[in-house]
Enzyme design. Structure first.
Site, PDB file in Angstrom:
ATOM      1  N   HIS A   1      -3.795  -5.147   0.566  1.00 61.63           N
ATOM      2  CA  HIS A   1      -3.264  -5.599   1.856  1.00 61.63           C
ATOM      3  C   HIS A   1      -3.269  -7.126   1.947  1.00 61.63           C
ATOM      4  O   HIS A   1      -4.306  -7.725   2.250  1.00 61.63           O
ATOM      5  CB  HIS A   1      -4.081  -4.998   3.007  1.00 61.63           C
TER       6      HIS A   1
ATOM      7  N   GLU B   1      -2.024  -8.887   4.252  1.00 62.62           N
ATOM      8  CA  GLU B   1      -2.025  -9.335   5.648  1.00 62.62           C
ATOM      9  C   GLU B   1      -3.429  -9.561   6.201  1.00 62.62           C
ATOM     10  O   GLU B   1      -3.580 -10.237   7.226  1.00 62.62           O
ATOM     11  CB  GLU B   1      -1.269  -8.333   6.530  1.00 62.62           C
TER      12      GLU B   1
ATOM     13  N   CYS C   1       0.844  -1.202   0.000  1.00 66.41           N
ATOM     14  CA  CYS C   1       0.000   0.000   0.000  1.00 66.41           C
ATOM     15  C   CYS C   1       0.882   1.256   0.000  1.00 66.41           C
ATOM     16  O   CYS C   1       1.562   1.522  -0.982  1.00 66.41           O
ATOM     17  CB  CYS C   1      -0.974  -0.037   1.173  1.00 66.41           C
TER      18      CYS C   1
ATOM     19  N   SER D   1      -1.222 -12.549  38.071  1.00 67.98           N
ATOM     20  CA  SER D   1      -2.562 -11.955  38.125  1.00 67.98           C
ATOM     21  C   SER D   1      -3.655 -12.948  37.793  1.00 67.98           C
ATOM     22  O   SER D   1      -4.822 -12.706  38.095  1.00 67.98           O
ATOM     23  CB  SER D   1      -2.640 -10.791  37.137  1.00 67.98           C
ATOM     24  N   GLY D   2      -3.289 -14.047  37.159  1.00 64.71           N
ATOM     25  CA  GLY D   2      -4.293 -14.973  36.660  1.00 64.71           C
ATOM     26  C   GLY D   2      -4.636 -14.709  35.210  1.00 64.71           C
ATOM     27  O   GLY D   2      -5.350 -15.482  34.574  1.00 64.71           O
TER      28      GLY D   2
END
EC number: 6.3.5.2
Length: 522
Positions: free
Chosen positions: A178, A180, A86, A232-233
């Protein structure tokens, strides 16, 4: 012997596109390491990085504007393969003697590209084989109007005559679309063609190799010293804990601060997983009363965030000071944090935000830093977690804000509000799992509204609290759509919350997108 997973790598020069990190993730998915740097990074560092190819990203600027970011000359002097996407193609064209012009109006959305000349990049790739056409995603205002000397036009659309170009002898390629994004159906194949076939990269970037590499690095870095980690989990700290435990075993101590603002039963789940099942040394600090005391009378969301963050730092520092043998602090910093904090030496690069992991731990903590995930994107962290044996449900659960329920309780935070909200949230999540909807939405949670609404209990009126439900669909969390959950499902959740939780008389569903709303309410 561990392979050198960083030997074959790609450098992405970022011109500020919203999709730049997605390019990097797609290349990592192919199995090749890559990094994202600002477009105006120093020539010496770019050339010494040792990339086997360079990608020029898209960007929001116009190549027709004075002072627009430009492809650096040293990139083209490097003899490396170059792929402009692009804006990257446009700046390549202008720099090498071609030209661009502004379109009458932006082209945004699906497009069909006709392959005119099947060069090395396009050879054998087509969504409509008899026509040599590709279905792609466009997002641009300018376009290349004249290719540079030595370049060949390789693809076109009905709207633009130059949708791709190449100079094969130099291994320079450019596409206006694009590759991606998933809307470009052959996008991953195009990126693989460039990275593997044209640049010659080996696909060594795998979960197993990353784990092996990080274990070796951690062992070499910390030796026999003790390491502490704030657990923290959440996904990042959980994967760090599992990885470090595998690398250094009992040298790791995790500090888990139970704030009273966690998901329902989360504290016990964390302890069961890491201490009981994995044998990790976890110190659990029950600090709920300290948090509720500190938050008493506080209504401002930003003030609540600061109090919650600062108190975590204070408690963590108190515990760390008890561990005299600890020389290292582990953190769950991931690669997007690094990119967003990098900035630019010239100040012209696109900088999204400044990052402070774990609320910014005190500078006086004289501990070395261990960040085993700092090269990884979130999806890579999740794959590592599964490879390390963490449960899929833990690794792939929805994001949870650092301040926890503190920013999902509007206004003042009280223990009774937190308990009601945690239970309501648990019912919502449980029903999403039961209906096989949990993985179909990107994030779902409940919010406590500190207003009372009239309801009917038996034959009497009652004024009780309101719970809001929020579920969104998103790719990057920068924008999001509210999730159109089935009415029958929402009815089931509402009935359960109202019937099972004393004190709630009304449940509402949030149908706001982002923008204009944010995903979280505070």
């Amino acid at each position: 012997m561990t392979p050198n997973i960083h030997h074959d790598k790609i450098l992405i020069l970022d011109f500020g596109a919203q999709y730049t990190q997605l390019i990097a993730r797609r290349i990592r998915e192919i199995g090749v390491y890559c990094e994202v740097w600002p477009w105006d990074h120093s020539p010496e560092e770019i050339l010494s990085f040792g990339a086997k190819g360079i990608i020029l990203s898209g960007g929001p600027e116009s190549t027709t504007s004075p002072g627009a970011p430009a492809a650096p000359q040293h990139v083209f002097d490097s003899d490396l393969p170059i792929f402009g996407i692009c804006y990257g193609m446009q700046t390549m064209a202008v720099h090498l003697g071609g030209a661009t012009e502004a379109a009458d109006k932006r082209e945004f959305g699906h497009a069909s590209v006709q392959v005119i000349y099947p060069d090395t990049l396009f050879s054998g790739l087509s969504d409509h084989p008899s026509e040599f056409r590709l279905d792609v995603w466009m997002s641009h205002g300018d376009h290349v109007s004249r290719v540079p000397p030595g370049f060949t036009i390789t693809a076109a659309t009905d709207r633009i005559p130059i949708a791709a170009m190449s100079r094969e002898d130099k291994r320079w390629y450019g596409v206006q679309f694009h590759p991606e994004v998933t809307h470009t159906l052959q996008g991953q194949a195009l990126l693989r063609r460039f990275v593997v076939d044209i640049c010659g990269c080996q696909t060594l970037w795998t979960a197993a190799n990353i784990i092996e590499d990080q274990i070796a690095r951690v062992r070499e870095r910390v030796g026999r010293d003790e390491v502490i980690l704030g657990l923290s989990g959440g996904v990042d700290s959980s994967v760090v804990a599992a990885l470090l435990h595998k690398a250094i075993g009992s040298q790791l101590t995790c500090v888990f601060v139970d704030t009273g603002l966690l998901r329902w039963g989360e504290g016990d789940q964390v302890m069961a997983m890491f201490e009981e099942h994995m044998g990790v040394n976890v110190v659990r600090i029950n600090a709920a009363s300290r948090y509720f005391d500190a938050l008493q009378g506080v209504y401002d969301p930003e003030a609540k965030r600061k109090i919650i963050g600062n108190l975590f730092i204070q408690i963590f520092e108190e515990e760390a000071s008890k561990r005299k043998q600890a020389k290292w602090l582990a953190q769950g910093t991931i690669y997007p944090d690094v990119i967003e904090s990098a900035g630019s030496k010239t100040g012209k690069a696109h900088v999204i935000k400044s990052h402070h992991n774990v609320g910014g731990l005190p500078e006086q903590m004289t501990l070395g830093m261990v960040e085993p995930l700092r090269e990884l994107f979130k999806d890579e962290v999740r794959r590592l977690g599964v490879a390390l044996g963490l449960p899929h449900a833990m690794v792939y659960r929805h994001p949870f804000p650092g301040p926890g329920l503190g920013v999902r309780i509007l206004g003042e935070v009280k223990p009774e509000y937190a308990e009601l909200l945690a239970k309501a949230d648990s019912i919502f999540i449980d029903e999403l799992h039961q209906a096989d909807l949990y993985d179909k939405v990107s994030q779902a949670f409940a919010v406590f509204l500190p207003v009372k609404s009239v309801g009917v209990v038996g034959d009497a009126r009652a004024y009780e609290w309101v719970i809001a439900l929020r579920a969104v669909e998103t790719v990057d969390f920068m924008t999001a759509h509210w999730a159109p959950l089935p009415y029958d499902f929402l009815s089931t959740v509402s009935n359960r919350i109202i019937n099972e939780l004393r004190g709630v008389s009304r449940v509402v569903y949030d149908i706001s997108g982002k923008p204009p709303a944010t995903i979280e309410w505070e």
